[in-house]
Design a protein around this motif. Structure first.
Motif, PDB file in Angstrom:
ATOM      1  N   ARG A   1     -27.911  42.874   6.627  1.00 46.63           N
ATOM      2  CA  ARG A   1     -28.139  41.626   5.903  1.00 46.63           C
ATOM      3  C   ARG A   1     -29.633  41.443   5.709  1.00 46.63           C
ATOM      4  NH1 ARG A   1     -25.471  37.212   4.306  1.00 46.63           N
ATOM      5  NH2 ARG A   1     -26.482  35.170   4.315  1.00 46.63           N
TER       6      ARG A   1
ATOM      7  N   GLU B   1     -32.623  38.793   4.529  1.00 45.96           N
ATOM      8  CA  GLU B   1     -32.975  37.396   4.298  1.00 45.96           C
ATOM      9  C   GLU B   1     -34.485  37.296   4.108  1.00 45.96           C
ATOM     10  OE1 GLU B   1     -31.474  34.688   7.159  1.00 45.96           O
ATOM     11  OE2 GLU B   1     -29.409  35.435   7.070  1.00 45.96           O
TER      12      GLU B   1
ATOM     13  N   ASP C   1     -30.706  49.117  10.033  1.00 46.31           N
ATOM     14  CA  ASP C   1     -29.436  48.485  10.418  1.00 46.31           C
ATOM     15  C   ASP C   1     -28.257  49.186   9.751  1.00 46.31           C
ATOM     16  OD1 ASP C   1     -30.769  46.660  11.977  1.00 46.31           O
ATOM     17  OD2 ASP C   1     -30.721  45.047  10.471  1.00 46.31           O
ATOM     18  N   TYR C   2     -28.419  49.535   8.487  1.00 47.57           N
ATOM     19  CA  TYR C   2     -27.329  50.186   7.753  1.00 47.57           C
ATOM     20  C   TYR C   2     -26.992  51.544   8.363  1.00 47.57           C
ATOM     21  CZ  TYR C   2     -24.761  52.477   4.006  1.00 47.57           C
ATOM     22  OH  TYR C   2     -23.808  53.152   3.287  1.00 47.57           O
TER      23      TYR C   2
ATOM     24  N   ALA D   1     -33.503  46.737   6.892  1.00 50.90           N
ATOM     25  CA  ALA D   1     -32.108  46.808   6.457  1.00 50.90           C
ATOM     26  C   ALA D   1     -31.597  48.241   6.492  1.00 50.90           C
ATOM     27  CB  ALA D   1     -31.969  46.222   5.052  1.00 50.90           C
TER      28      ALA D   1
ATOM     29  N   ARG E   1     -30.981  36.047  -0.069  1.00 54.61           N
ATOM     30  CA  ARG E   1     -30.065  36.658   0.906  1.00 54.61           C
ATOM     31  C   ARG E   1     -29.155  37.652   0.199  1.00 54.61           C
ATOM     32  NH1 ARG E   1     -30.202  31.258   2.098  1.00 54.61           N
ATOM     33  NH2 ARG E   1     -30.970  30.679   4.188  1.00 54.61           N
ATOM     34  N   ARG E   2     -28.984  38.804   0.819  1.00 58.51           N
ATOM     35  CA  ARG E   2     -28.045  39.803   0.310  1.00 58.51           C
ATOM     36  C   ARG E   2     -27.441  40.576   1.482  1.00 58.51           C
ATOM     37  NH1 ARG E   2     -29.204  37.399  -3.651  1.00 58.51           N
ATOM     38  NH2 ARG E   2     -29.499  38.147  -5.789  1.00 58.51           N
ATOM     39  N   ASP E   3     -26.173  40.950   1.327  1.00 54.07           N
ATOM     40  CA  ASP E   3     -25.509  41.826   2.297  1.00 54.07           C
ATOM     41  C   ASP E   3     -25.512  43.249   1.756  1.00 54.07           C
ATOM     42  OD1 ASP E   3     -24.810  39.904   4.278  1.00 54.07           O
ATOM     43  OD2 ASP E   3     -23.242  39.147   2.936  1.00 54.07           O
TER      44      ASP E   3
ATOM     45  N   ASP F   1     -23.883  47.072   2.024  1.00 56.83           N
ATOM     46  CA  ASP F   1     -22.786  47.915   2.508  1.00 56.83           C
ATOM     47  C   ASP F   1     -22.768  49.203   1.699  1.00 56.83           C
ATOM     48  OD1 ASP F   1     -21.772  47.161   0.053  1.00 56.83           O
ATOM     49  OD2 ASP F   1     -20.304  45.752   0.876  1.00 56.83           O
TER      50      ASP F   1
ATOM     51  N   ARG G   1     -23.790  48.591   7.725  1.00 57.42           N
ATOM     52  CA  ARG G   1     -24.004  47.371   6.948  1.00 57.42           C
ATOM     53  C   ARG G   1     -25.275  46.689   7.438  1.00 57.42           C
ATOM     54  NH1 ARG G   1     -20.187  44.355   5.855  1.00 57.42           N
ATOM     55  NH2 ARG G   1     -18.538  45.886   6.147  1.00 57.42           N
TER      56      ARG G   1
ATOM     57  N   THR H   1     -23.094  48.731  -2.009  1.00 56.99           N
ATOM     58  CA  THR H   1     -24.476  48.389  -2.375  1.00 56.99           C
ATOM     59  C   THR H   1     -25.331  49.641  -2.456  1.00 56.99           C
ATOM     60  OG1 THR H   1     -24.234  46.301  -1.169  1.00 56.99           O
ATOM     61  CG2 THR H   1     -26.466  46.971  -1.785  1.00 56.99           C
TER      62      THR H   1
END
Length: 257
Positions: A216, A218, A208-209, A205, A233-235, A237, A214, A240
């Motif tokens: 996701r 899972e 990706d961020y 994550a 699951r959490r998003d 950004d 951002r 966060t």
């Protein structure tokens, strides 16, 4: 006078026989400069003191702990010992062999962290009726992390920080662990597999961020005590990450108090 000397001589002979019996019963470790080029480690000659019947079993990690090693190195040494025991299909109890394993773990860990892979090779580590036993195993970072987590109480941010991860990733790991523990209604560090899964998810994550701003997360089938597994699951950004930074700062402040 002759009687006194006779008694003294008989006592000395009995003492010599008793010592010979004791030393013949001790397990052997073949450890010679001519055996595969191995020179005995200085630590192998260190006196660990006499064993007592009520002493707890000594492990490779215990040896390093006595030398002031941190819990990560201690746990990795125990993992190396377990790997050798599985390879030989026996419990390793010999102190000299244990010390060689401890020294090898200490030497291998920096290489593992720097290069991602290291080989531990200990010829003539033990010997039994079947002959000498040689230990050789190649470890990678996944082995190392599994060994550390399975042999020590290590949480997600602690493992990430020890591996030298940047602060943002450590903060994300702390936040993610807190969120997962809310979901499973329990402590994550009681399940080594779950800890490793959350560490891997935090790393993915974070990558990706950094690339897209951002991410996701899972995690399917997280175990819940007394209930069915849950899917998490959490998003992620910027909000966060700001929350994660606050959480990490609070943890650090609590640790200082």
């Amino acid at each position: 006078m002759d009687t006194v000397w006779l008694i003294a001589g008989a006592g000395a002979l009995l003492a010599f026989v008793a010592l010979a019996v004791v030393f013949r019963q001790r397990p052997r470790v073949i450890d010679t400069p001519d055996a595969g080029g191995y020179a005995a480690s200085p630590a192998a000659a260190r006196d660990e003191g006499p064993a007592k019947d009520d002493d707890p079993p000594i492990t490779a990690g215990d040896i390093l702990k006595r030398q002031g090693a941190d819990k990560f190195l201690e746990a990795f040494a125990d993992w190396v010992e377990q790997t050798a025991a599985e390879q030989f299909d026996m419990v390793i109890e010999d102190m000299a062999a244990m010390t060689r394993l401890a020294d090898a773990a200490r030497a291998a860990l920096p290489k593992l962290l720097a290069e991602g892979r290291a080989v531990i090779e200990l010829p003539y580590l033990l010997a039994d009726a079947s002959g000498p036993k040689h230990f050789r195993h190649e470890f990678d970072l996944a082995d190392m992390e599994e060994g550390v987590v399975s042999n020590a109480f290590v949480d997600v941010p602690e493992l990430l920080r020890w591996r030298g991860s940047e602060r943002g990733l450590v903060a994300l790991g702390a936040w993610l662990q807190a969120e997962v523990e809310k979901e499973i209604r329990g402590d994550l560090d009681s399940d080594e597999t779950a800890v490793l899964r959350v560490v891997a998810a935090a790393r993915a994550a974070w990558a990706d961020y950094q690339r897209a701003g951002r991410a996701r997360i899972e995690l399917a089938g997280l175990p819940v005590a007394g209930a069915d597994p849950v899917d998490f699951r959490r998003d992620i950004d910027r909000a966060t990450m700001a929350e994660a930074e606050r959480l990490l700062a609070e943890r650090e402040a609590d640790a200082e108090d």
